[in-house]
Design an enzyme around this catalytic site. Structure first.
Site, mmCIF file in Angstrom:
data_model
loop_
_atom_site.group_PDB
_atom_site.id
_atom_site.type_symbol
_atom_site.label_atom_id
_atom_site.label_comp_id
_atom_site.label_asym_id
_atom_site.label_seq_id
_atom_site.Cartn_x
_atom_site.Cartn_y
_atom_site.Cartn_z
ATOM 1 N N HIS A 1 0.862 -1.197 0.000
ATOM 2 C CA HIS A 1 0.000 0.000 0.000
ATOM 3 C C HIS A 1 0.895 1.243 0.000
ATOM 4 C CE1 HIS A 1 -2.816 3.047 1.358
ATOM 5 N NE2 HIS A 1 -3.783 2.248 0.957
ATOM 6 N N GLU B 1 -3.880 2.432 -7.238
ATOM 7 C CA GLU B 1 -4.311 3.389 -6.217
ATOM 8 C C GLU B 1 -3.505 4.678 -6.342
ATOM 9 O OE1 GLU B 1 -6.460 1.669 -2.718
ATOM 10 O OE2 GLU B 1 -4.355 1.503 -2.210
#
Ligand code: PGA
Length: 237
Positions: free
Chosen positions: A87, A157
């Site tokens: 992430h 993302e």
């Protein structure tokens, strides 16, 4: 009509198990993957009847003197079938490298945990297609080095969109999805599921699925609101 996969990334929220329990019970959908903080995993697992459980991160070593870390076996033992890896918050705040991401993916795959691998160009490249493509390609090649199994998910993302309310333009997200799909096709000669994440709310979720063609969504902020998350989970393709 099938439903897209919706991943709830609670991040470092909520602050008590009582609240976590309420959210989990309200978000127990067949097409959901709930990723709570480590300390809640085992208890949340007991509450989920339909949704799957995922970790938000893990360390790649199997065991030993790594204070504060969690192994992928521990995630598995707590009931996780998925794990978010790389992430952008891990990459930027904790300096996680592609090499570390690669080791984590390998360890997850060796335990049959499905990695949800996050990728993004840096914020300053976002509107530059050539630089973004080059960056993401390198990120993917290094993260997936020496990995031949394809039991993973890629999540695009864009950093500027994470937790900001400034979601990515749908056409641009679709372009990036196609680029990632091509990179994956060149490596694996098959289609890999690609998810979108970054300021997805109940109002824009449908566009990423039905217009841009993503197979699923990663939801941060809105996953802490059962009302919003429910609407997103009920979205149809
Ligand atoms: P956000 O987070 O939905 O709050 O933007 C998404 C993510 O970090 O996966």
């Amino acid at each position: 009509m099938n439903s897209p996969i919706i991943v709830a990334n609670w991040k470092m929220n909520p602050q008590s198990f009582a609240k976590a329990k309420d959210i989990a019970m309200a978000e127990d959908y067949e097409n959901a993957i709930i990723c709570p903080p480590f300390v809640f995993l085992s208890e949340i697992k007991k509450l989920l009847k339909k949704a799957k459980l995922g970790g938000q991160n893990a360390f790649y070593e199997k065991e030993g003197p790594f204070t504060g870390e969690i192994s992928l076996s521990m995630l598995k033992d707590s009931g996780c079938e998925y794990v978010i890896i790389g992430h952008s918050e891990r990459r930027t705040i904790f300096n996680e490298s592609n090499n570390q991401v690669n080791k984590k993916i390998k360890e997850a795959l060796s335990l049959d945990i499905i990695p949800i691998i996050c990728v993004s160009e840096p914020e300053e490249f976002h509107s530059d297609e050539e630089k973004s493509t080059e960056y993401i390609e390198k990120q993917l090649q290094q993260s997936l080095q020496d990995i031949s199994t394809t039991n993973f998910i890629i999540a695009y993302e864009p950093i500027f969109a994470i937790g900001t309310g400034a979601s990515c333009d749908i056409d641009l997200a679709q372009k990036r999805k196609n680029i990632i799909q091509n990179i994956m096709y060149n490596i694996y000669k098959k289609e890999i599921p690609i998810f979108y994440g970054g300021s997805v709310e109940e109002q824009n979720a449908t566009y990423y699925i039905n217009n841009a063609g993503f197979s699923g969504l990663l939801i941060g902020g809105a996953s802490l609101s059962p009302e919003k998350f429910t609407k997103i989970c009920n979205l149809k393709k």
